[in-house]
Design an enzyme around this catalytic site. Structure first.
Site, PDB file in Angstrom:
ATOM      1  N   LEU A  20     -47.562 -23.884 -23.345  1.00  0.00           N
ATOM      2  CA  LEU A  20     -48.036 -23.155 -22.180  1.00  0.00           C
ATOM      3  C   LEU A  20     -49.487 -22.720 -22.321  1.00  0.00           C
ATOM      4  O   LEU A  20     -50.278 -22.850 -21.383  1.00  0.00           O
ATOM      5  CB  LEU A  20     -47.145 -21.927 -21.940  1.00  0.00           C
ATOM      6  CG  LEU A  20     -45.764 -22.211 -21.351  1.00  0.00           C
ATOM      7  CD1 LEU A  20     -44.857 -21.000 -21.523  1.00  0.00           C
ATOM      8  CD2 LEU A  20     -45.868 -22.564 -19.870  1.00  0.00           C
ATOM      9  N   ASP A  39     -55.586 -19.805 -31.410  1.00  0.00           N
ATOM     10  CA  ASP A  39     -54.285 -20.216 -31.944  1.00  0.00           C
ATOM     11  C   ASP A  39     -54.385 -20.255 -33.459  1.00  0.00           C
ATOM     12  O   ASP A  39     -55.249 -20.932 -34.003  1.00  0.00           O
ATOM     13  CB  ASP A  39     -53.879 -21.589 -31.410  1.00  0.00           C
ATOM     14  CG  ASP A  39     -52.376 -21.823 -31.489  1.00  0.00           C
ATOM     15  OD1 ASP A  39     -51.817 -21.634 -32.582  1.00  0.00           O
ATOM     16  OD2 ASP A  39     -51.785 -22.193 -30.466  1.00  0.00           O
ATOM     17  N   SER A  74     -55.523 -14.180 -36.051  1.00  0.00           N
ATOM     18  CA  SER A  74     -54.132 -13.860 -35.729  1.00  0.00           C
ATOM     19  C   SER A  74     -54.028 -12.602 -34.877  1.00  0.00           C
ATOM     20  O   SER A  74     -54.601 -11.556 -35.215  1.00  0.00           O
ATOM     21  CB  SER A  74     -53.329 -13.658 -37.013  1.00  0.00           C
ATOM     22  OG  SER A  74     -52.020 -13.210 -36.714  1.00  0.00           O
ATOM     23  N   VAL A  75     -53.250 -12.696 -33.801  1.00  0.00           N
ATOM     24  CA  VAL A  75     -53.009 -11.522 -32.963  1.00  0.00           C
ATOM     25  C   VAL A  75     -52.124 -10.501 -33.672  1.00  0.00           C
ATOM     26  O   VAL A  75     -51.989  -9.370 -33.210  1.00  0.00           O
ATOM     27  CB  VAL A  75     -52.338 -11.917 -31.625  1.00  0.00           C
ATOM     28  CG1 VAL A  75     -53.210 -12.852 -30.825  1.00  0.00           C
ATOM     29  CG2 VAL A  75     -50.950 -12.512 -31.855  1.00  0.00           C
ATOM     30  N   ASN A 101     -50.491 -15.151 -24.749  1.00  0.00           N
ATOM     31  CA  ASN A 101     -49.393 -16.099 -24.692  1.00  0.00           C
ATOM     32  C   ASN A 101     -48.818 -16.409 -26.078  1.00  0.00           C
ATOM     33  O   ASN A 101     -47.755 -17.003 -26.186  1.00  0.00           O
ATOM     34  CB  ASN A 101     -49.909 -17.393 -24.038  1.00  0.00           C
ATOM     35  CG  ASN A 101     -48.980 -18.560 -24.220  1.00  0.00           C
ATOM     36  OD1 ASN A 101     -47.958 -18.668 -23.552  1.00  0.00           O
ATOM     37  ND2 ASN A 101     -49.338 -19.464 -25.133  1.00  0.00           N
ATOM     38  N   SER A 153     -40.460 -12.559 -20.799  1.00  0.00           N
ATOM     39  CA  SER A 153     -39.530 -13.683 -20.771  1.00  0.00           C
ATOM     40  C   SER A 153     -38.239 -13.265 -20.087  1.00  0.00           C
ATOM     41  O   SER A 153     -37.996 -12.075 -19.856  1.00  0.00           O
ATOM     42  CB  SER A 153     -39.210 -14.164 -22.193  1.00  0.00           C
ATOM     43  OG  SER A 153     -38.277 -13.298 -22.801  1.00  0.00           O
ATOM     44  N   TYR A 166     -37.119 -10.652 -30.101  1.00  0.00           N
ATOM     45  CA  TYR A 166     -37.854 -11.263 -28.994  1.00  0.00           C
ATOM     46  C   TYR A 166     -37.650 -10.471 -27.700  1.00  0.00           C
ATOM     47  O   TYR A 166     -38.610 -10.206 -26.954  1.00  0.00           O
ATOM     48  CB  TYR A 166     -37.366 -12.697 -28.840  1.00  0.00           C
ATOM     49  CG  TYR A 166     -38.124 -13.557 -27.878  1.00  0.00           C
ATOM     50  CD1 TYR A 166     -39.345 -14.135 -28.230  1.00  0.00           C
ATOM     51  CD2 TYR A 166     -37.607 -13.837 -26.618  1.00  0.00           C
ATOM     52  CE1 TYR A 166     -40.033 -14.964 -27.352  1.00  0.00           C
ATOM     53  CE2 TYR A 166     -38.279 -14.664 -25.731  1.00  0.00           C
ATOM     54  CZ  TYR A 166     -39.496 -15.218 -26.107  1.00  0.00           C
ATOM     55  OH  TYR A 166     -40.166 -16.037 -25.222  1.00  0.00           O
ATOM     56  N   ALA A 169     -39.563  -7.154 -27.826  1.00  0.00           N
ATOM     57  CA  ALA A 169     -41.002  -7.373 -27.690  1.00  0.00           C
ATOM     58  C   ALA A 169     -41.376  -7.724 -26.253  1.00  0.00           C
ATOM     59  O   ALA A 169     -42.357  -7.201 -25.707  1.00  0.00           O
ATOM     60  CB  ALA A 169     -41.452  -8.482 -28.636  1.00  0.00           C
ATOM     61  N   LYS A 170     -40.591  -8.591 -25.629  1.00  0.00           N
ATOM     62  CA  LYS A 170     -40.915  -9.048 -24.296  1.00  0.00           C
ATOM     63  C   LYS A 170     -40.676  -7.978 -23.239  1.00  0.00           C
ATOM     64  O   LYS A 170     -41.329  -7.978 -22.184  1.00  0.00           O
ATOM     65  CB  LYS A 170     -40.121 -10.311 -23.967  1.00  0.00           C
ATOM     66  CG  LYS A 170     -40.570 -11.538 -24.761  1.00  0.00           C
ATOM     67  CD  LYS A 170     -42.071 -11.782 -24.631  1.00  0.00           C
ATOM     68  CE  LYS A 170     -42.490 -13.138 -25.149  1.00  0.00           C
ATOM     69  NZ  LYS A 170     -43.951 -13.331 -25.062  1.00  0.00           N
ATOM     70  N   ARG A 201     -42.173 -26.373 -27.720  1.00  0.00           N
ATOM     71  CA  ARG A 201     -41.529 -26.259 -29.033  1.00  0.00           C
ATOM     72  C   ARG A 201     -40.763 -24.949 -29.171  1.00  0.00           C
ATOM     73  O   ARG A 201     -39.897 -24.824 -30.030  1.00  0.00           O
ATOM     74  CB  ARG A 201     -42.559 -26.399 -30.160  1.00  0.00           C
ATOM     75  CG  ARG A 201     -43.557 -25.269 -30.265  1.00  0.00           C
ATOM     76  CD  ARG A 201     -44.419 -25.430 -31.506  1.00  0.00           C
ATOM     77  NE  ARG A 201     -45.284 -24.274 -31.684  1.00  0.00           N
ATOM     78  CZ  ARG A 201     -45.718 -23.847 -32.855  1.00  0.00           C
ATOM     79  NH1 ARG A 201     -45.369 -24.470 -33.962  1.00  0.00           N
ATOM     80  NH2 ARG A 201     -46.509 -22.795 -32.933  1.00  0.00           N
TER      81      ARG A 201
END
Length: 313
Positions: A20, A39, A74-75, A101, A153, A166, A169-170, A201
């Site tokens: 994405l 990235d 790195s974020v 993202n 998400s 996940y 966090a989202k 992926r």
């Protein structure tokens, strides 16, 4: 309609080397934006590093006649987030668009998930959002313009099996976006959330053979509009899944007022309390927080007036 372009704008896209994020970076660049392609190039679980993906996308943009630089910071750390924003400022002198993202996945049931796996996912998705928003936000406010797009998400909205980290966090990024939308409103900064779904992926291990087309390019236009100067909304959540674009909201039932409650009262009136036949929605901007409180206060005030009239009728 005239093409919506980003000429003169500078965008930073985290997780821009694949999937994405790559689609977002290429789309923004194709419409005139200067892009920082960030990235770290790690594995799906977030381990390791590879400068290749970010550099390849940046090279692809330049080869097509656009402007881009690669970032492999790195974020997951505050220093990394600051470095991503600094890359935009050093290369192009400003930052107008921030798309967070970047992501990783570490699956496990709630009863078995390790603290390390929980933190590793929050570090990228949620703390990572703060790590890039925090340095970009004041720059945008001082410039009087900015567009922030954070990624949630379906799991963040509704949960899912084996992804407590996940999902947490989202869900958290929605709160962060709402605050950015509120605090940025007076400064021309708008923040919104994208809830994307695409076969990348990140879908590894999921049987997608029966899915309809779910390419990243079906998501990118919605992100593009949220990132554009004509974006007319803030503090909202947009879904882009398999060609469907929709808005998600947090809604409430009208609720029930009583001057006092017992456990038994709640049990007796639970169907009324849960009745969603007339949902109530409080837009985040300009004052959803206060509107929510005011709505409840108004019900109490109305009952008090009714009781006052009845007692003096």
């Amino acid at each position: 309609m005239t093409d919506l372009r980003f000429d003169g704008r500078v965008a930073a896209v985290t997780g821009g080397g694949r999937g994405l994020g790559r689609a977002y970076a290429l789309m923004l660049a194709s419409r005139g934006a200067k892009v920082v392609v960030n990235d770290v190039g790690g594995s799906l679980t977030g381990d390791g590093a590879d400068p290749g993906p970010a550099q390849q996308v940046a090279d692809e943009i330049v080869a097509a006649g656009g402007e881009a630089v690669a970032s492999t910071d790195s974020v997951a750390t505050a220093d990394g987030g600051a470095a991503i924003v600094a890359t935009a400022l050093d290369a192009y002198g400003r930052i107008d668009v921030l798309v967070h993202n970047a992501g990783n996945v570490r699956r496990g049931s709630l009863r078995e998930m390790s603290h390390d796996d929980f933190d590793a996912v929050l570090d990228v998705h949620l703390r990572g959002a703060f790590h890039v928003v925090r340095p970009a936000f004041p720059v945008m406010c001082d410039n009087g313009y900015g567009r922030i797009v954070l990624t949630s998400s379906i799991g963040g909205l509704y949960g899912n099996h084996d992804v407590a980290n996940y999902a947490v966090a989202k869900a958290g990024v929605i709160g962060l976006s709402n605050v950015a939308a509120l605090e940025g409103a007076a400064h021309g900064v708008r923040s919104n959330v994208i809830v994307p779904a695409a076969v990348t992926r990140m879908a590894e291990g999921i049987d997608t053979s029966a899915y309809p087309p779910m390419d990243p390019d079906l998501v990118a236009p919605t992100v593009g509009w949220l990132a554009h100067e004509t974006c007319s909304v803030a503090g909202e959540i947009f879904i882009a899944l398999a060609g469907r674009v929709a808005r998600a909201v947090i809604a409430e039932t009208p609720g029930v007022y009583q001057p006092s409650w017992t456990i038994e009262d709640v049990a007796t009136r639970i169907d009324e309390i849960r009745d969603f036949s007339a949902p109530v929605v409080f837009p985040v901007v300009p004052s959803g927080h206060n509107d929510h409180i005011g709505y409840s206060f108004a019900m109490a005030d109305e009952r008090s007036r009714e009781e006052h009239v009845a007692s003096h009728g």
